[in-house]
Design a protein around this motif. Structure first.
Motif, PDB file in Angstrom:
ATOM      1  N   ASN A   1      -6.136  14.957   0.837  1.00  0.00           N
ATOM      2  CA  ASN A   1      -4.867  15.342   0.206  1.00  0.00           C
ATOM      3  C   ASN A   1      -3.692  14.478   0.654  1.00  0.00           C
ATOM      4  O   ASN A   1      -2.576  14.654   0.159  1.00  0.00           O
ATOM      5  CB  ASN A   1      -4.565  16.811   0.503  1.00  0.00           C
ATOM      6  N   LYS A   2      -3.931  13.557   1.585  1.00  0.00           N
ATOM      7  CA  LYS A   2      -2.860  12.689   2.074  1.00  0.00           C
ATOM      8  C   LYS A   2      -3.011  11.285   1.503  1.00  0.00           C
ATOM      9  O   LYS A   2      -4.079  10.885   1.048  1.00  0.00           O
ATOM     10  CB  LYS A   2      -2.896  12.621   3.600  1.00  0.00           C
ATOM     11  N   HIS A   3      -1.906  10.532   1.556  1.00  0.00           N
ATOM     12  CA  HIS A   3      -1.965   9.122   1.160  1.00  0.00           C
ATOM     13  C   HIS A   3      -2.180   8.255   2.389  1.00  0.00           C
ATOM     14  O   HIS A   3      -1.731   8.593   3.491  1.00  0.00           O
ATOM     15  CB  HIS A   3      -0.673   8.705   0.443  1.00  0.00           C
ATOM     16  N   TYR A   4      -2.863   7.137   2.183  1.00  0.00           N
ATOM     17  CA  TYR A   4      -3.093   6.174   3.257  1.00  0.00           C
ATOM     18  C   TYR A   4      -2.918   4.761   2.717  1.00  0.00           C
ATOM     19  O   TYR A   4      -3.220   4.493   1.541  1.00  0.00           O
ATOM     20  CB  TYR A   4      -4.505   6.309   3.830  1.00  0.00           C
ATOM     21  N   LEU A   5      -2.437   3.887   3.574  1.00  0.00           N
ATOM     22  CA  LEU A   5      -2.441   2.461   3.276  1.00  0.00           C
ATOM     23  C   LEU A   5      -3.623   1.868   4.032  1.00  0.00           C
ATOM     24  O   LEU A   5      -3.557   1.658   5.249  1.00  0.00           O
ATOM     25  CB  LEU A   5      -1.135   1.793   3.703  1.00  0.00           C
ATOM     26  N   PHE A   6      -4.725   1.668   3.329  1.00  0.00           N
ATOM     27  CA  PHE A   6      -5.921   1.106   3.944  1.00  0.00           C
ATOM     28  C   PHE A   6      -5.755  -0.409   4.049  1.00  0.00           C
ATOM     29  O   PHE A   6      -5.633  -1.099   3.034  1.00  0.00           O
ATOM     30  CB  PHE A   6      -7.163   1.437   3.109  1.00  0.00           C
ATOM     31  N   ILE A   7      -5.702  -0.897   5.269  1.00  0.00           N
ATOM     32  CA  ILE A   7      -5.608  -2.339   5.514  1.00  0.00           C
ATOM     33  C   ILE A   7      -6.921  -2.778   6.143  1.00  0.00           C
ATOM     34  O   ILE A   7      -7.311  -2.275   7.204  1.00  0.00           O
ATOM     35  CB  ILE A   7      -4.425  -2.686   6.435  1.00  0.00           C
ATOM     36  N   SER A   8      -7.623  -3.691   5.469  1.00  0.00           N
ATOM     37  CA  SER A   8      -8.952  -4.069   5.949  1.00  0.00           C
ATOM     38  C   SER A   8      -9.093  -5.569   6.100  1.00  0.00           C
ATOM     39  O   SER A   8      -8.321  -6.349   5.534  1.00  0.00           O
ATOM     40  CB  SER A   8     -10.030  -3.556   4.982  1.00  0.00           C
ATOM     41  N   ASN A   9     -10.130  -5.936   6.871  1.00  0.00           N
ATOM     42  CA  ASN A   9     -10.564  -7.326   6.809  1.00  0.00           C
ATOM     43  C   ASN A   9     -11.116  -7.588   5.408  1.00  0.00           C
ATOM     44  O   ASN A   9     -11.377  -6.650   4.652  1.00  0.00           O
ATOM     45  CB  ASN A   9     -11.609  -7.619   7.896  1.00  0.00           C
ATOM     46  N   HIS A  10     -11.280  -8.853   5.054  1.00  0.00           N
ATOM     47  CA  HIS A  10     -11.602  -9.186   3.656  1.00  0.00           C
ATOM     48  C   HIS A  10     -12.756 -10.164   3.631  1.00  0.00           C
ATOM     49  O   HIS A  10     -12.648 -11.271   4.159  1.00  0.00           O
ATOM     50  CB  HIS A  10     -10.360  -9.787   2.996  1.00  0.00           C
ATOM     51  N   ARG A  11     -13.885  -9.717   3.036  1.00  0.00           N
ATOM     52  CA  ARG A  11     -15.066 -10.550   2.950  1.00  0.00           C
ATOM     53  C   ARG A  11     -15.376 -10.983   1.523  1.00  0.00           C
ATOM     54  O   ARG A  11     -15.690 -12.138   1.269  1.00  0.00           O
ATOM     55  CB  ARG A  11     -16.277  -9.800   3.521  1.00  0.00           C
ATOM     56  N   ASP A  12     -15.336 -10.032   0.583  1.00  0.00           N
ATOM     57  CA  ASP A  12     -15.754 -10.313  -0.792  1.00  0.00           C
ATOM     58  C   ASP A  12     -14.621 -10.022  -1.763  1.00  0.00           C
ATOM     59  O   ASP A  12     -13.987  -8.966  -1.685  1.00  0.00           O
ATOM     60  CB  ASP A  12     -16.981  -9.465  -1.154  1.00  0.00           C
ATOM     61  N   ILE A  13     -14.383 -10.959  -2.691  1.00  0.00           N
ATOM     62  CA  ILE A  13     -13.249 -10.853  -3.611  1.00  0.00           C
ATOM     63  C   ILE A  13     -13.287  -9.551  -4.397  1.00  0.00           C
ATOM     64  O   ILE A  13     -12.278  -8.854  -4.528  1.00  0.00           O
ATOM     65  CB  ILE A  13     -13.224 -12.056  -4.580  1.00  0.00           C
ATOM     66  N   VAL A  14     -14.443  -9.206  -4.928  1.00  0.00           N
ATOM     67  CA  VAL A  14     -14.559  -8.052  -5.822  1.00  0.00           C
ATOM     68  C   VAL A  14     -15.015  -6.796  -5.088  1.00  0.00           C
ATOM     69  O   VAL A  14     -14.456  -5.708  -5.265  1.00  0.00           O
ATOM     70  CB  VAL A  14     -15.536  -8.363  -6.978  1.00  0.00           C
ATOM     71  N   LEU A  15     -16.035  -6.937  -4.239  1.00  0.00           N
ATOM     72  CA  LEU A  15     -16.750  -5.751  -3.770  1.00  0.00           C
ATOM     73  C   LEU A  15     -16.068  -4.997  -2.636  1.00  0.00           C
ATOM     74  O   LEU A  15     -16.327  -3.802  -2.458  1.00  0.00           O
ATOM     75  CB  LEU A  15     -18.171  -6.125  -3.367  1.00  0.00           C
ATOM     76  N   ASP A  16     -15.226  -5.642  -1.842  1.00  0.00           N
ATOM     77  CA  ASP A  16     -14.588  -4.912  -0.742  1.00  0.00           C
ATOM     78  C   ASP A  16     -13.891  -3.650  -1.251  1.00  0.00           C
ATOM     79  O   ASP A  16     -14.147  -2.541  -0.783  1.00  0.00           O
ATOM     80  CB  ASP A  16     -13.575  -5.802  -0.019  1.00  0.00           C
ATOM     81  N   SER A  17     -13.010  -3.818  -2.207  1.00  0.00           N
ATOM     82  CA  SER A  17     -12.261  -2.669  -2.732  1.00  0.00           C
ATOM     83  C   SER A  17     -13.135  -1.800  -3.630  1.00  0.00           C
ATOM     84  O   SER A  17     -12.939  -0.575  -3.688  1.00  0.00           O
ATOM     85  CB  SER A  17     -11.031  -3.139  -3.498  1.00  0.00           C
ATOM     86  N   ALA A  18     -14.100  -2.412  -4.325  1.00  0.00           N
ATOM     87  CA  ALA A  18     -14.972  -1.635  -5.217  1.00  0.00           C
ATOM     88  C   ALA A  18     -15.834  -0.664  -4.416  1.00  0.00           C
ATOM     89  O   ALA A  18     -15.996   0.510  -4.792  1.00  0.00           O
ATOM     90  CB  ALA A  18     -15.855  -2.570  -6.039  1.00  0.00           C
ATOM     91  N   ILE A  19     -16.409  -1.139  -3.299  1.00  0.00           N
ATOM     92  CA  ILE A  19     -17.223  -0.252  -2.458  1.00  0.00           C
ATOM     93  C   ILE A  19     -16.340   0.818  -1.825  1.00  0.00           C
ATOM     94  O   ILE A  19     -16.734   1.992  -1.722  1.00  0.00           O
ATOM     95  CB  ILE A  19     -17.973  -1.051  -1.375  1.00  0.00           C
TER      96      ILE A  19
END
Length: 381
Positions: free
Chosen positions: A91-109
């Motif tokens: 029920n809360k909002h978050y700013l997910f900041i991640s390392n980045h490996r794959d252009i498409v799949l990081d956010s898709a997964i």
């Protein structure tokens, strides 16, 4: 003022806009070719009929994006795991900041995990340099993606950064909508995951208080993404060689498309998402006596420490670290069979490209070894 900024050029599409977008896409030959490739079980007519009956962005994600990504993961991975997500509040909002490996799949997964764990999907930040054609822009903005404008003149870049900062803060605070953004511009091609302070400077632009105040309410959650095998590793290694030989080298649009295709189709082994804990007021309060720049650097280090500590290691990471640093401290963490499989994997990927074999092999080892190095460095702090 936030209310005076117009976000239309960067924001995702709204429910009431999607049919106009579908009408554009159905006349786009390249989009129809993509559909034949992504959804071979449907004829173009069947797919367009399905598309034109969709009534919301959520339905588009559920009926079109979700099943395709699930099929990619079924055929190219040995499973997706996650830790830490159960400790977050849907029920809360978050700013997910991640390392980045794959252009498409990081956010898709990430969004697959969100849906399957009772969360709303996140909005996704993407650099507009990847949006080679207008129909690609249409497609990603249907999928709750907003644009990060790149390569602008200095004055326009400042205006764009201010607009983006306000968009992120407004989306989080007023719409209670979570966001995913990579910790740096572009992927970390050598596996050395570091948050760019410039990203945090951009986020800070929309705050009205101190740096500490401006970051308290946005609920940053560091996310550590670990792929057992990076299907684009050989392409990343080749890019390092190209830059070594020609410092002015830059990837072309065709190269970006090649990376996207390889990332989707290539084998990934096991994939893990390690969700950290929200950066808290107490965490930020420890930076209160520092200068503004040091505070931003301190926030970057808070994010990096969680990303490094939550990284999931696979045998290849330990094998690479032993070989790259010429020691044997991790030999109890893998078998000779593990080593043979990993080295055969590297050889197979190296066989796909021509170049300086020793340099490329060393680059691949470093790529897989760096997360191990960062973990032990973070652990020593």
């Amino acid at each position: 003022m936030v209310t005076e900024l117009n976000f239309d050029s960067i924001r995702p599409y709204k429910d009431e806009e999607i049919h106009e977008v579908f009408e554009r896409l159905k006349n786009e030959a390249n989009f129809l070719e993509l559909i034949k490739f992504l959804y071979p079980q449907f004829s173009s007519e069947q797919f367009l009929h399905k598309l034109l009956n969709i009534k919301s962005v959520n339905e588009f994600q559920t009926e079109v994006i979700y099943p395709y990504v699930k099929e990619v993961l079924r055929t190219t991975t040995k499973g997706i795991t996650a830790t830490g997500l159960k400790d977050l509040d849907p029920n809360k909002h978050y700013l997910f900041i991640s390392n980045h490996r794959d252009i498409v799949l990081d956010s898709a997964i990430l969004n697959i995990l969100m849906v399957e764990n009772g969360f709303n999907t996140t909005e996704i930040a993407i650099g507009d340099n990847l949006l080679i054609y207008p129909w690609i822009t249409d497609l990603v903005k249907l999928n709750k993606t907003f644009l990060v404008e790149r390569n602008l003149p200095a004055r326009q870049m400042m205006e764009s950064s201010i607009r983006l900062s306000h968009y992120i803060r407004k989306t989080l605070a007023e719409r209670n909508q979570s966001i995913w953004i990579a910790q740096r511009e572009g992927r970390s091609k050598d596996g050395d995951d570091r948050t760019q302070v410039s990203l945090l400077k951009m986020i800070n632009m929309s705050g009205n208080g101190t740096v500490i105040d401006n970051f308290v309410d946005i609920n940053i959650v560091p996310v550590s993404i670990s792929y057992e095998f990076d299907p684009c590793d050989y392409l990343k290694a080749l890019e390092f060689q190209m830059k070594r030989d020609n410092p002015e080298y830059k990837k072309s649009e065709a190269d970006d498309l090649k990376h996207m295709g390889a990332g989707l189709r290539g084998r990934k082994g096991r994939v893990h998402f390690g969700f950290g804990t929200p950066i808290s007021k107490d965490d930020l309060g420890q930076l209160a006596d520092l200068s503004k720049n040091d505070q931003l650097q301190g926030i970057a280090e808070l994010i990096d420490t969680q990303i490094h500590n939550n990284y999931k290691f696979f045998p290849g990471n330990f094998i690479a670290d032993d070989l790259f640093t010429n020691h044997t401290r991790h030999t109890n963490k893998y078998t000779e069979e593990d080593k043979s499989i990993f080295l055969d994997y590297l050889d197979e990927h190296l066989s796909r490209i021509d170049g300086d074999r020793d340099f490329l092999h060393s680059t691949l080892l470093e790529m897989y070894a760096n997360p191990v190095k960062n973990f032990f460095t973070a652990d020593d702090k």
